[in-house]
Design an enzyme around this catalytic site. Structure first.
Site, PDB file in Angstrom:
ATOM      1  N   ASP A  66       0.806  -1.217   0.000  1.00 10.51           N
ATOM      2  CA  ASP A  66       0.000   0.000   0.000  1.00 10.51           C
ATOM      3  C   ASP A  66       0.844   1.276   0.000  1.00 10.51           C
ATOM      4  O   ASP A  66       2.058   1.242   0.221  1.00 10.51           O
ATOM      5  CB  ASP A  66      -0.958  -0.002   1.201  1.00 10.51           C
ATOM      6  CG  ASP A  66      -0.326  -0.564   2.477  1.00 10.51           C
ATOM      7  OD1 ASP A  66       0.911  -0.506   2.607  1.00 10.51           O
ATOM      8  OD2 ASP A  66      -1.055  -1.067   3.342  1.00 10.51           O
ATOM      9  N   ASN A 135      -7.594  -3.057  14.302  1.00  8.05           N
ATOM     10  CA  ASN A 135      -8.991  -3.265  13.909  1.00  8.05           C
ATOM     11  C   ASN A 135      -9.143  -4.451  12.945  1.00  8.05           C
ATOM     12  O   ASN A 135     -10.198  -4.641  12.354  1.00  8.05           O
ATOM     13  CB  ASN A 135      -9.560  -1.984  13.268  1.00  8.05           C
ATOM     14  CG  ASN A 135      -8.826  -1.599  11.988  1.00  8.05           C
ATOM     15  OD1 ASN A 135      -7.963  -2.334  11.508  1.00  8.05           O
ATOM     16  ND2 ASN A 135      -9.165  -0.449  11.431  1.00  8.05           N
ATOM     17  N   HIS A 137      -7.374  -4.985  10.136  1.00  9.88           N
ATOM     18  CA  HIS A 137      -7.082  -4.760   8.714  1.00  9.88           C
ATOM     19  C   HIS A 137      -5.798  -5.483   8.289  1.00  9.88           C
ATOM     20  O   HIS A 137      -4.898  -5.715   9.100  1.00  9.88           O
ATOM     21  CB  HIS A 137      -7.048  -3.267   8.346  1.00  9.88           C
ATOM     22  CG  HIS A 137      -5.878  -2.485   8.850  1.00  9.88           C
ATOM     23  ND1 HIS A 137      -5.963  -1.154   9.205  1.00  9.88           N
ATOM     24  CD2 HIS A 137      -4.571  -2.797   9.056  1.00  9.88           C
ATOM     25  CE1 HIS A 137      -4.784  -0.713   9.580  1.00  9.88           C
ATOM     26  NE2 HIS A 137      -3.918  -1.694   9.508  1.00  9.88           N
ATOM     27  N   GLU A 142      -9.700  -1.910   5.410  1.00 11.10           N
ATOM     28  CA  GLU A 142     -10.324  -1.615   6.688  1.00 11.10           C
ATOM     29  C   GLU A 142     -11.566  -2.486   6.880  1.00 11.10           C
ATOM     30  O   GLU A 142     -12.080  -3.071   5.917  1.00 11.10           O
ATOM     31  CB  GLU A 142     -10.703  -0.119   6.727  1.00 11.10           C
ATOM     32  CG  GLU A 142      -9.512   0.824   6.582  1.00 11.10           C
ATOM     33  CD  GLU A 142      -8.667   0.950   7.857  1.00 11.10           C
ATOM     34  OE1 GLU A 142      -8.519  -0.043   8.594  1.00 11.10           O
ATOM     35  OE2 GLU A 142      -8.157   2.068   8.106  1.00 11.10           O
TER      36      GLU A 142
HETATM   37  C1  F6R Z   1       1.270  -1.559   6.111  1.00 16.42           C
HETATM   38  C2  F6R Z   1       0.083  -2.364   6.275  1.00 16.42           C
HETATM   39  C3  F6R Z   1      -0.690  -2.419   7.562  1.00 16.42           C
HETATM   40  C4  F6R Z   1       0.154  -2.718   8.781  1.00 16.42           C
HETATM   41  C5  F6R Z   1      -0.723  -2.701  10.029  1.00 16.42           C
HETATM   42  C6  F6R Z   1       0.082  -2.935  11.296  1.00 16.42           C
HETATM   43  O1  F6R Z   1       1.834  -1.758   4.834  1.00 16.42           O
HETATM   44  O2  F6R Z   1      -0.273  -2.955   5.340  1.00 16.42           O
HETATM   45  O3  F6R Z   1      -1.700  -3.406   7.434  1.00 16.42           O
HETATM   46  O4  F6R Z   1       0.764  -3.971   8.640  1.00 16.42           O
HETATM   47  O5  F6R Z   1      -1.377  -1.474  10.125  1.00 16.42           O
HETATM   48  O6  F6R Z   1       0.907  -1.850  11.508  1.00 16.42           O
HETATM   49  P1  F6R Z   1       1.931  -1.831  12.729  1.00 16.42           P
HETATM   50  O7  F6R Z   1       2.906  -2.911  12.460  1.00 16.42           O
HETATM   51  O8  F6R Z   1       2.533  -0.465  12.679  1.00 16.42           O
HETATM   52  O9  F6R Z   1       1.113  -2.083  13.949  1.00 16.42           O
END
Ligand code: F6R
Length: 259
Positions: A66, A135, A137, A142
């Site tokens: 992303d 959450n 995702h 989301e």
């Molecule tokens: C980032 C992504 C997100 C993160 C997720 C966890 O490329 O795809 O799904 O993996 O938000 O983020 P952290 O590791 O910062 O808790």
């Protein structure tokens, strides 16, 4: 799902790194799907160390999950900059084969579609690295994302924007939209490897592994994947009902087949 529970975050990161290295040794020209976020930073540090010890990325093609809409590749909070500084600049990967969606594309939806086509043209993803949001995702899919979604533009939840605020300076507002691989894009990878560490992920991890298959927890779509490996530390695993069973099948997170 293969659920590997390690005692500490360090051991979980080491396990995820060694599974990644195994893929590269078996297929030096592998296509890797990459994630960003705090969880991945120690994993990338470990991959840098493995590279220093001889692991080559020279044949690898990569596709990140992303990028924020509106951020160019040199914006300090962009995932382009994150990936260069966390990994790409320290290994022998060919920068021309490192792909991320362009957040500054004039037409983000068209960029999302073109990105999906680029993944297909590369032959699909061999190993997709994933983190999980509090959450539920994966990527920026989301809650209530279609479990059949392709790469597209998603509106970020306020909780995701809050979680990522520390990466932005006060002068910057956290973007409201991101281009993200869809849930179906992720499920099309030949192997998914999700790493989660820390107690703040425990509820999302339990929903992903043991909850119903539901768009409310997009990560639960991994229940449909024939080869999903979930690597957890004890804190991230703490809300799982069947912890004893996972420890029984994979003692100390050992990645072996039952027979
Ligand atoms: C980032 C992504 C997100 C993160 C997720 C966890 O490329 O795809 O799904 O993996 O938000 O983020 P952290 O590791 O910062 O808790």
């Amino acid at each position: 799902m293969k659920v590997l529970i390690l005692a500490t975050p360090e051991a979980a990161v080491a396990k995820a790194a060694s599974l990644t290295a195994e893929t590269l040794r078996a297929k030096p020209r592998a296509v890797l799907g990459l994630a960003t976020g705090g969880t991945m930073l120690p994993l990338y540090a470990r991959l840098r160390a493995l590279h220093a010890a001889g692991l080559s990325f020279a044949g690898v093609t990569s596709f990140n999950l992303d990028e924020y809409v509106g951020l160019g590749p040199d914006h300090p909070a962009s995932y382009h900059v994150y990936m260069r500084s966390a990994l790409f600049e320290h290994i022998d990967i060919d920068p021309a084969r490192c792909h991320l969606p362009r957040g500054d594309a004039a037409d983000p939806q068209a960029e999302a579609q073109a990105y999906e086509a680029r993944i297909a043209a590369a032959g699909g993803i061999d190993l997709q690295l994933l983190g999980i949001g509090r959450n539920g995702h994966i990527g920026f899919n989301e809650p209530t994302s279609s479990l059949g979604s392709p790469t597209r533009v998603k509106t970020l939840t306020e909780s995701t924007r809050d979680a990522n605020r520390p990466y932005f300076t006060d002068a910057d507002t956290v973007p409201r939209f991101a281009i993200t691989m869809g849930v179906a894009t992720i499920l099309a990878a030949r192997h998914c490897l999700l790493l989660a560490t820390g107690a703040e992920k425990a509820e999302a991890v339990a929903a992903m592994i043991e909850g119903p298959l539901a768009a409310l927890c997009p990560a639960s779509a991994l229940q449909l994947h024939p080869r999903a490996t979930i690597v957890l530390d004890a804190a991230a695993a703490s809300a799982l009902q069947l912890q004893d069973y996972y420890h029984h099948v994979h003692p100390e997170g050992e990645d072996r087949d039952p027979v």
